[in-house]
Design an enzyme around this catalytic site. Structure first.
Site, PDB file in Angstrom:
ATOM      1  N   LEU A   1      73.750 -35.385  41.140  1.00  0.00           N
ATOM      2  CA  LEU A   1      73.531 -34.645  39.900  1.00  0.00           C
ATOM      3  C   LEU A   1      74.689 -34.916  38.944  1.00  0.00           C
ATOM      4  O   LEU A   1      75.840 -34.588  39.248  1.00  0.00           O
ATOM      5  CB  LEU A   1      73.438 -33.138  40.161  1.00  0.00           C
ATOM      6  CG  LEU A   1      72.264 -32.611  40.988  1.00  0.00           C
ATOM      7  CD1 LEU A   1      72.468 -32.861  42.478  1.00  0.00           C
ATOM      8  CD2 LEU A   1      72.102 -31.116  40.751  1.00  0.00           C
TER       9      LEU A   1
ATOM     10  N   GLY B   1      78.608 -30.999  38.133  1.00  0.00           N
ATOM     11  CA  GLY B   1      78.570 -32.269  38.848  1.00  0.00           C
ATOM     12  C   GLY B   1      78.565 -32.085  40.348  1.00  0.00           C
ATOM     13  O   GLY B   1      79.416 -31.409  40.899  1.00  0.00           O
ATOM     14  N   SER B   2      77.618 -32.688  41.053  1.00  0.00           N
ATOM     15  CA  SER B   2      77.500 -32.406  42.484  1.00  0.00           C
ATOM     16  C   SER B   2      76.478 -33.326  43.138  1.00  0.00           C
ATOM     17  O   SER B   2      75.995 -34.277  42.537  1.00  0.00           O
ATOM     18  CB  SER B   2      77.088 -30.945  42.683  1.00  0.00           C
ATOM     19  OG  SER B   2      75.881 -30.682  41.976  1.00  0.00           O
ATOM     20  N   ARG B   3      76.140 -32.987  44.378  1.00  0.00           N
ATOM     21  CA  ARG B   3      75.136 -33.725  45.124  1.00  0.00           C
ATOM     22  C   ARG B   3      74.397 -32.776  46.053  1.00  0.00           C
ATOM     23  O   ARG B   3      74.957 -31.772  46.514  1.00  0.00           O
ATOM     24  CB  ARG B   3      75.813 -34.826  45.939  1.00  0.00           C
ATOM     25  CG  ARG B   3      74.815 -35.756  46.622  1.00  0.00           C
ATOM     26  CD  ARG B   3      75.524 -36.976  47.128  1.00  0.00           C
ATOM     27  NE  ARG B   3      75.346 -37.173  48.547  1.00  0.00           N
ATOM     28  CZ  ARG B   3      76.010 -38.063  49.259  1.00  0.00           C
ATOM     29  NH1 ARG B   3      76.942 -38.800  48.689  1.00  0.00           N
ATOM     30  NH2 ARG B   3      75.784 -38.205  50.541  1.00  0.00           N
TER      31      ARG B   3
ATOM     32  N   ILE C   1      76.654 -30.069  48.024  1.00  0.00           N
ATOM     33  CA  ILE C   1      77.925 -30.779  48.136  1.00  0.00           C
ATOM     34  C   ILE C   1      78.631 -30.782  46.782  1.00  0.00           C
ATOM     35  O   ILE C   1      78.056 -31.185  45.770  1.00  0.00           O
ATOM     36  CB  ILE C   1      77.712 -32.224  48.623  1.00  0.00           C
ATOM     37  CG1 ILE C   1      76.992 -32.233  49.973  1.00  0.00           C
ATOM     38  CG2 ILE C   1      79.048 -32.956  48.731  1.00  0.00           C
ATOM     39  CD1 ILE C   1      76.603 -33.618  50.451  1.00  0.00           C
TER      40      ILE C   1
END
Length: 228
Positions: free
Chosen positions: A103, A191-193, A161
């Site tokens: 993301l 911002g991430s996953r 994450i």
């Protein structure tokens, strides 16, 4: 995407988690502008507008066909392949198919349940904040892992994450909660996953580079698994 759909996405109401940032930015713009001048006002306005965009929480239309695994987040698929689920979820050491969704700060960051099921385990683990698009982020970064028990007894994992910029994972459900596919369960800031580990024997229907729409894009079909 049509103009009306694009506008509804941009102008969607913000997630409640974003309200302190939005209100804080607006207050900064007013107070700072009055005390130090218009340049500070415009900085506050820019920050407030960014937060309104980042924390947007649009409604989604979930597919009605039973047994589908839906994307848990918006973003781009950066990894598709076998991997061992996080040890803290007690799902064994046998590799299963993993789909990793990155993301960017421009994506909707609300996380949605990929399946209908019961949240049987939630395990938070502190860690680093390396670039979430890298494979090592699954092991090294701060994460919050959820294990879902499906109605047929199989299990699926979804892992929030943190990324290079993100410093806060929000999970709004508790162990024992039952969720419908596409139902909101959390958000990751800036911002991430999000990784998903499919039940054993179930293969993904997405490819690296494909864009995901949380709660709408179909990642896999549970009916293709060993119990089909």
């Amino acid at each position: 995407m049509s103009l009306s759909n694009s506008l509804s996405l941009v102008l969607a109401k913000p997630h409640p988690v974003g309200r302190p940032f939005i209100y804080g930015g607006a207050a900064f713009a007013v107070v700072g502008g009055l005390i130090l001048g218009p340049w500070l006002f415009w900085i506050g306005v820019a920050f407030t507008l960014f937060c309104l965009y980042f924390f947007r929480d649009p409604e989604r239309v979930m597919p009605q066909e039973p047994g589908l695994v839906l994307a848990p987040a918006d973003g781009k698929v950066v990894l598709v392949g076998p991997a061992i689920p996080p040890a803290e979820l007690d799902m064994g050491e046998a590799p299963r198919w993993r789909v990793a969704i990155f993301l960017s700060v421009l994506d909707v960051h609300v996380n949605r349940s990929p399946v209908q099921g019961r949240v049987s385990r939630i395990a938070y683990r502190p860690g680093s904040f390396v670039d979430a698009s890298l494979e090592k982020a699954s092991e090294e970064n701060e994460r919050n892992a959820l294990r879902f028990d499906l109605p047929d007894g199989r299990q699926l994992a979804c892992v929030q994450i943190a990324g290079l910029v993100a410093r806060r994972i929000v999970c709004q459900v508790r162990e024992g909660d039952s969720l419908m596919a596409g139902e909101r369960f959390g958000i990751i800031r800036f911002g991430s996953r999000t990784d998903i580990y499919l039940p054993e024997g179930v293969k993904p229907k997405v490819l690296v580079g494909q864009k995901m729409v949380g709660g709408e894009t179909v990642i896999a079909d549970l009916k293709t698994g060993p119990l089909a």
